[in-house]
Design a protein around this motif. Structure first.
Motif, PDB file in Angstrom:
ATOM      1  N   ASP A   1       0.846  -1.107   0.078  1.00  0.00           N
ATOM      2  CA  ASP A   1      -0.006  -0.031   0.047  1.00  0.00           C
ATOM      3  C   ASP A   1       0.860   1.162   0.012  1.00  0.00           C
TER       4      ASP A   1
ATOM      5  N   ARG B   1      -0.029   4.206   0.415  1.00  0.00           N
ATOM      6  CA  ARG B   1      -0.284   5.302   1.188  1.00  0.00           C
ATOM      7  C   ARG B   1       0.725   5.333   2.620  1.00  0.00           C
ATOM      8  N   PHE B   2       1.357   4.268   2.777  1.00  0.00           N
ATOM      9  CA  PHE B   2       2.354   3.997   3.956  1.00  0.00           C
ATOM     10  C   PHE B   2       3.233   5.118   3.777  1.00  0.00           C
TER      11      PHE B   2
ATOM     12  N   LEU C   1       8.403  -2.942   4.370  1.00  0.00           N
ATOM     13  CA  LEU C   1       7.099  -3.428   3.774  1.00  0.00           C
ATOM     14  C   LEU C   1       7.287  -4.564   2.854  1.00  0.00           C
TER      15      LEU C   1
ATOM     16  N   LEU D   1      -2.971   3.462   8.665  1.00  0.00           N
ATOM     17  CA  LEU D   1      -1.959   3.455   8.262  1.00  0.00           C
ATOM     18  C   LEU D   1      -0.708   3.360   9.020  1.00  0.00           C
TER      19      LEU D   1
ATOM     20  N   PHE E   1       2.539   1.740  10.586  1.00  0.00           N
ATOM     21  CA  PHE E   1       3.479   1.111  10.033  1.00  0.00           C
ATOM     22  C   PHE E   1       3.535  -0.436  10.458  1.00  0.00           C
TER      23      PHE E   1
END
Lengths: 256, 355
Positions: free
Chosen positions: A153, A155-156, A178, B90, B92
């Motif tokens: 994603d 958007r992170f 990620l 969101l 992490f």
């Protein structure tokens, strides 16, 4: 269940399993430890592991940024670039070796210049082996990492920016963690491909024991002189391959 | 200027859709952008954060232009003094709650140990000391929301932005979290802009509501004035009122060619008339006497509404009426049924449509 499907299915399975079984059946189990520790085998194994690891490092260094650009940056011709990156995947490795010679060879496009300016010679050296392996293995890494980046994603990354992180910090502290699983899988796959590389290596780097003779080359050579030695070396490569398959089973065999 | 920490006119063109929202927020003030889905609220929030560039207008925070296309002024997201709580937080996933909160201070040049101390302090303030070492996936929805809030506030932003801060929570958690969020927003010294489609969230959390429909501000004001005097059907529906626009002439407001409502207020010109669904009475026959507005309507729909039954009626004007289940049974309300609708003048509220 129709026999018209079952029979070819069974034959197909046999076709894959039988040669592997043959390798195990013909293996000289009694002399195995002794043969494994022969200087020739050990040297080839060590060289293979070293060059495959260096090639993987090179692929990570160049391939991860390439994957990032393909996944995150919109630019004209992106499809073409992606297609180009995957060419080594379908190109006969021996052709890759010839192509590398034409560019990095002593009289190649860049090779001559490298030789006269830096005194660097790539073909028929260990560095040449690394280059040949990296050339062939890079697409595996790029494809795996690009896929992971696309699935992550983005958007992170926006969230990181709102917290004051620069593009670079975001990449190293958010994006890479990620995609870590995809990155690891890509690196392992890349390493396995580099370890098994034959065609491009023998064309570009030759077959000098201790310098450019990797395991697959040693197997091929041993086949003509000492069959048992070839089987033992093959077994080692088989064990490594199965080991990788086991390590990555969660990623690729989850449908089972 | 101390009375407007944030001064913005957000103009964003997205194909046929154009957002044009002026917005001013004072220090310590909480403004809610309230509107239906697709009204452009999230785009407005992204423009404030620098995640979407303006087409025109400006974003000025603390007298610094963050975005002003006319002069090319632009400050990228990572250098704006903002904190954002995203709708799905969101957080992490690879960092603990503590390191999520410490992330912002670290990026602002705070040394690791001090950043962790700040983060620990913030987690304490939102009541999550015990969860500091947990990964986001080990947190409940309400806990994740609080970590996201702590993470946004830990950098002491001049402008705090919240996108549907409670939308991802279940009803029970939402109630508790709303109260707690209100406490933190009240304590925040900077400007706060929150985006929501839930009027309850907006009324509970914000000092001022800015209602956005189709990219435009259709109404603005504090909670009581907006709820008492809705100016669009959307707002009227939000606050549960019947709303009509018409031409007033003394105590009569002509809301349709066939119907003039008698109202208690006296006014002239373009006007709104609002009344509660519970103020609407339904009768099988035309009611006699008393200063009422009456007209014939047709039942269009019947639904349970809390303890009562909400009846939608067609007629010269569409109207929602709340009646008791007993009354509904007695009237035998079914779609297509003809009934008489009555509203007392004293139950109506009329106000000018201009200004």
């Amino acid at each position: 269940m129709p026999a018209a499907l079952l029979i070819p299915a069974g034959l197909g399975l046999l076709f894959i399993v039988l040669p592997l079984a043959g390798l195990l059946i013909r293996a000289p189990w009694t002399t195995l430890p002794q043969r494994l520790t022969e200087p020739g085998a050990l040297t080839a194994l060590r060289l293979s592991v070293q060059t495959a690891t260096l090639a993987t490092a090179l692929c990570l260094l160049l391939g991860v940024p390439l994957a990032w650009v393909l996944a995150r940056v919109e630019f004209p011709g992106r499809r073409l670039v992606r297609a180009l990156v995957t060419v080594p995947l379908v190109l006969p490795p021996v052709v890759g070796g010839v192509a590398l010679l034409l560019v990095f060879g002593r009289r190649g496009l860049l090779g001559g210049w490298l030789d006269s300016t830096f005194g660097v010679t790539l073909p028929f050296t260990t560095t040449g082996v690394v280059l040949a392996e990296a050339f062939v293995a890079m697409p595996f890494l790029v494809i795996a990492v690009e896929g992971a980046l696309r699935a992550a994603d983005h958007r992170f990354e926006e969230a990181a920016a709102t917290l004051g992180a620069s593009r670079w910090t975001t990449f190293t502290h958010v994006t890479l963690p990620l995609v870590a699983p995809g990155l690891a899988a890509g690196a392992v796959l890349c390493w396995a491909r580099a370890l098994g590389e034959f065609g491009a290596t023998i064309t570009f780097a030759g077959n000098y024991p201790g310098r450019t003779q990797t395991m697959p080359l040693a197997v091929y050579l041993a086949l003509e002189t000492d069959l048992e030695s070839a089987i033992v070396l093959s077994l080692v490569l088989l064990v490594v391959s199965v080991g990788i398959l086991v390590a990555l089973r969660d990623r690729w065999m989850t449908t089972a | 200027m101390s009375d407007r920490l944030l001064d913005a006119r957000l103009v964003v063109d997205r194909g046929v859709f154009r957002l044009d929202v002026p917005l001013r927020v004072a220090p310590g003030e909480v403004v809610a952008l309230l509107g239906p889905n697709g009204a452009g609220k999230t785009t407005a929030l992204r423009a404030l954060a620098g995640l979407h560039p303006l087409t025109d207008g400006h974003v000025t925070l603390d007298d610094v232009d963050l975005d002003r296309p006319a002069t090319g002024g632009w400050v990228p997201t990572e250098r704006r003094s903002i904190g954002v709580v995203f709708q799905d937080y969101l957080l992490f996933p690879h960092l603990s709650a503590l390191d999520n909160v410490a992330f912002g201070p670290r990026q602002h040049g705070v040394e690791r140990r001090a950043a962790r101390a700040t983060a620990r302090d913030w987690l304490g303030r939102v009541g999550l000391d015990a969860q500091a070492q947990r990964r986001p996936r080990q947190l409940s929805g309400g806990q994740a929301q609080r970590v996201a809030l702590a993470r946004a506030l830990a950098v002491a932003p001049s402008l705090l932005l919240l996108d549907e801060p409670l939308a991802a929570l279940d009803a029970r958690t939402r109630l508790d979290t709303r109260a707690e969020l209100h406490r933190h927003l009240s304590a925040h010294a900077g400007a706060t802009v929150l985006v929501t489609h839930d009027p309850l969230d907006a009324l509970a959390l914000a000092d001022r509501l800015v209602i956005v429909e189709g990219g435009r501000v259709v109404q603005e004001g504090d909670g009581p004035s907006v709820t008492a005097r809705p100016r669009t059907d959307y707002v009227a529906r939000l606050v549960g009122l019947n709303l009509y626009r018409g031409h007033a002439d003394g105590h009569g407001v002509r809301v349709s060619p066939e119907l003039t409502l008698t109202v208690a207020d006296r006014l002239d010109g373009e006007a709104f008339v609002a009344f509660r669904p519970a103020a609407v009475a339904l009768h099988p026959a035309r009611p006699e006497g008393s200063p009422r507005n009456t007209w014939a309507g047709t039942v269009a729909g019947v639904q349970r509404h809390g303890d009562n039954v909400r009846v939608q009626l067609d007629g010269p004007i569409g109207v929602a009426a709340d009646v008791t289940p007993a009354a509904a049974a007695q009237l035998r309300l079914i779609p297509g049924q003809r009934v008489w609708v009555a509203v007392k003048a004293t139950e109506t509220h009329a106000y000018p449509a201009t200004g």
